[in-house]
Motif scaffolding. Structure first.
Motif, PDB file in Angstrom:
ATOM      1  N   LEU A  24       0.853  -1.194   0.000  1.00  0.00           N
ATOM      2  CA  LEU A  24       0.000   0.000   0.000  1.00  0.00           C
ATOM      3  C   LEU A  24       0.882   1.235   0.000  1.00  0.00           C
ATOM      4  CD1 LEU A  24      -2.663   1.630   0.420  1.00  0.00           C
ATOM      5  CD2 LEU A  24      -2.394   1.193   2.891  1.00  0.00           C
ATOM      6  N   MET A  73       0.612   5.225   0.521  1.00  0.00           N
ATOM      7  CA  MET A  73      -0.305   6.231   1.062  1.00  0.00           C
ATOM      8  C   MET A  73       0.163   7.615   0.606  1.00  0.00           C
ATOM      9  SD  MET A  73      -0.932   4.636   4.887  1.00  0.00           S
ATOM     10  CE  MET A  73      -2.482   5.469   5.149  1.00  0.00           C
ATOM     11  N   SER A  90      -3.421   4.866  -2.125  1.00  0.00           N
ATOM     12  CA  SER A  90      -4.484   5.567  -1.403  1.00  0.00           C
ATOM     13  C   SER A  90      -4.217   7.066  -1.437  1.00  0.00           C
ATOM     14  CB  SER A  90      -4.537   5.082   0.053  1.00  0.00           C
ATOM     15  OG  SER A  90      -5.419   5.878   0.824  1.00  0.00           O
ATOM     16  N   ARG A 133      -5.726  11.289  -7.594  1.00  0.00           N
ATOM     17  CA  ARG A 133      -6.053   9.907  -7.959  1.00  0.00           C
ATOM     18  C   ARG A 133      -6.058   9.761  -9.488  1.00  0.00           C
ATOM     19  NH1 ARG A 133      -9.886  10.499  -3.796  1.00  0.00           N
ATOM     20  NH2 ARG A 133     -11.633  10.596  -5.269  1.00  0.00           N
ATOM     21  N   LYS A 179      -9.684   5.882  -2.163  1.00  0.00           N
ATOM     22  CA  LYS A 179      -9.662   6.898  -1.111  1.00  0.00           C
ATOM     23  C   LYS A 179      -9.308   6.244   0.223  1.00  0.00           C
ATOM     24  CE  LYS A 179     -13.896   7.795  -2.169  1.00  0.00           C
ATOM     25  NZ  LYS A 179     -15.274   8.332  -2.194  1.00  0.00           N
ATOM     26  N   PRO A 180      -8.775   7.012   1.181  1.00  0.00           N
ATOM     27  CA  PRO A 180      -8.515   6.447   2.510  1.00  0.00           C
ATOM     28  C   PRO A 180      -9.775   5.875   3.160  1.00  0.00           C
ATOM     29  CG  PRO A 180      -7.351   8.521   2.265  1.00  0.00           C
ATOM     30  CD  PRO A 180      -8.225   8.382   1.048  1.00  0.00           C
ATOM     31  N   LEU A 237     -10.257   2.340   2.189  1.00  0.00           N
ATOM     32  CA  LEU A 237      -9.421   1.418   2.965  1.00  0.00           C
ATOM     33  C   LEU A 237     -10.103   1.064   4.288  1.00  0.00           C
ATOM     34  CD1 LEU A 237      -5.848   2.975   2.605  1.00  0.00           C
ATOM     35  CD2 LEU A 237      -6.662   0.867   1.546  1.00  0.00           C
TER      36      LEU A 237
END
Length: 345
Positions: A170, A172, A196, A203, A217-218, A221
């Protein structure tokens, strides 16, 4: 010459006129700057949230052409295309002699070109010769403006190895650093990667890289974790420097997982960590600080990546003139671009 100087006392960034340096020490190199990037650290400096010199020309990510050299410089000559490593050490302390000059009390971030010494947001910059790297023939000045951030990623890459192919990863944050990490991972064969990013514009930018990575998007998650508490990833690379995101990351790691803290946070940022969680999952946290002896590795990455990954339009990079610095900073803060780079005539 034009120069963007930051005044620490007034916390003001101003376009000023300075004389072109005319006297070089025997080991100095005068560089006519071609491209100079704006880093997230520069944004922190401009906000007064990151230490720097009292009055300094910013810009620690830059490429250019050698204009003149001191009497003892022999590895570059006028006309050579180069990039600049902004960091160095004293060369004699225990840290420097252990190849960790970024820990040096008088070097590393304490003496960085563009933070404590005049840098590349100007037409010309004087640099010690041992911090100047001649570009291989295939690497353009545009690409070479990314050597410094990629040298930091190269250092991070070394610290988090091994990363077996097939691990769940991942990233971030989809600013330029997140995008470059995505490129490096894809180049190395990794395909099970999530990026993310809270901002829709960014994005869309990371999607331009055509890596096939999952972009979310966070909050997505969080929803995935809530729907399946056993879901997690093996490696998280935080490129946001955002405290709450880093705290969330630890909960998303699988047992035996690793968190790489790469994004530069404000010195005021704090996070809360559960020692029991670290114990239970046997987690590893690696924090990355600049680029000790990784500049040639970075040039190797650039040579391998080429325009497939490093074309400015793919990375979400927009080019500005020095006199457009206010617009450049504003575009970065709003997230409409991944990175701003000054093209300096």
């Amino acid at each position: 010459m034009d120069a963007l100087q930051f005044d620490l006392k007034s916390k003001q960034l101003s376009l000023i006129q300075l004389p072109v340096p005319s006297k070089l020490a025997e080991n100095d190199v005068l560089i006519k700057v071609a491209y100079a990037g704006i880093c997230g650290t520069d944004l922190h400096i401009a906000e007064g949230a990151f230490p720097c010199g009292e009055k300094v020309v910013l810009g620690h990510e830059f490429s250019g052409v050698v204009e003149a050299v001191g009497s003892k410089v022999n590895h570059v000559k006028p006309g050579d295309k180069v990039s600049v490593d902004p960091n160095s050490g004293c060369g004699t302390c225990n840290y420097c002699t252990d190849s960790n000059y970024h820990y040096c009390e008088v070097g590393g971030l304490n003496n960085t070109i563009g933070i404590y010494r005049n840098g590349g947001w100007a037409n010309y910059c004087v640099v010690p010769n041992n911090q100047v790297f001649k570009l291989p023939e295939k690497i353009s000045l545009e690409q070479a403006a990314l050597t410094e951030p990629l040298s930091c990623i190269s250092h991070g890459w070394d610290k988090i190895q091994p990363i077996p192919i097939g691990k769940d990863i991942l990233i971030m944050g989809a600013g330029i650093i997140g995008n470059l990490w995505a490129c490096v991972l894809h180049l190395q064969g990794h395909r099970k990667v999530i990026v993310s990013e809270p901002q829709e514009a960014r994005r869309k930018l990371v999607a331009n890289l055509n890596t096939g990575y999952e972009i979310m998007k966070p909050t997505d998650l969080q929803a995935r974790k809530a729907a399946n508490p056993k879901w997690g990833v093996d490696l998280i690379i935080d490129c946001s420097g955002f405290g709450p995101a880093i705290e969330q990351a630890l909960d998303l790691l699988n047992p035996g997982g690793q968190l790489c803290i790469f994004g530069v946070a404000s010195p005021e940022t704090k996070i809360s960590v559960s020692p029991y969680l670290l114990f239970k999952k046997e987690l590893t946290i690696n924090a990355i600080n600049v680029n000790p002896f990784s500049f040639n590795k970075s040039l190797g990455f650039i040579d391998a990546m080429g325009d497939r990954y490093l074309a400015y339009e793919k990375l979400g990079i927009k080019v500005f003139g020095l006199n457009q610095y206010e617009a450049a900073l504003a575009a970065l803060k709003t997230g409409t671009i991944a990175k701003a780079i000054f093209k300096i005539d």
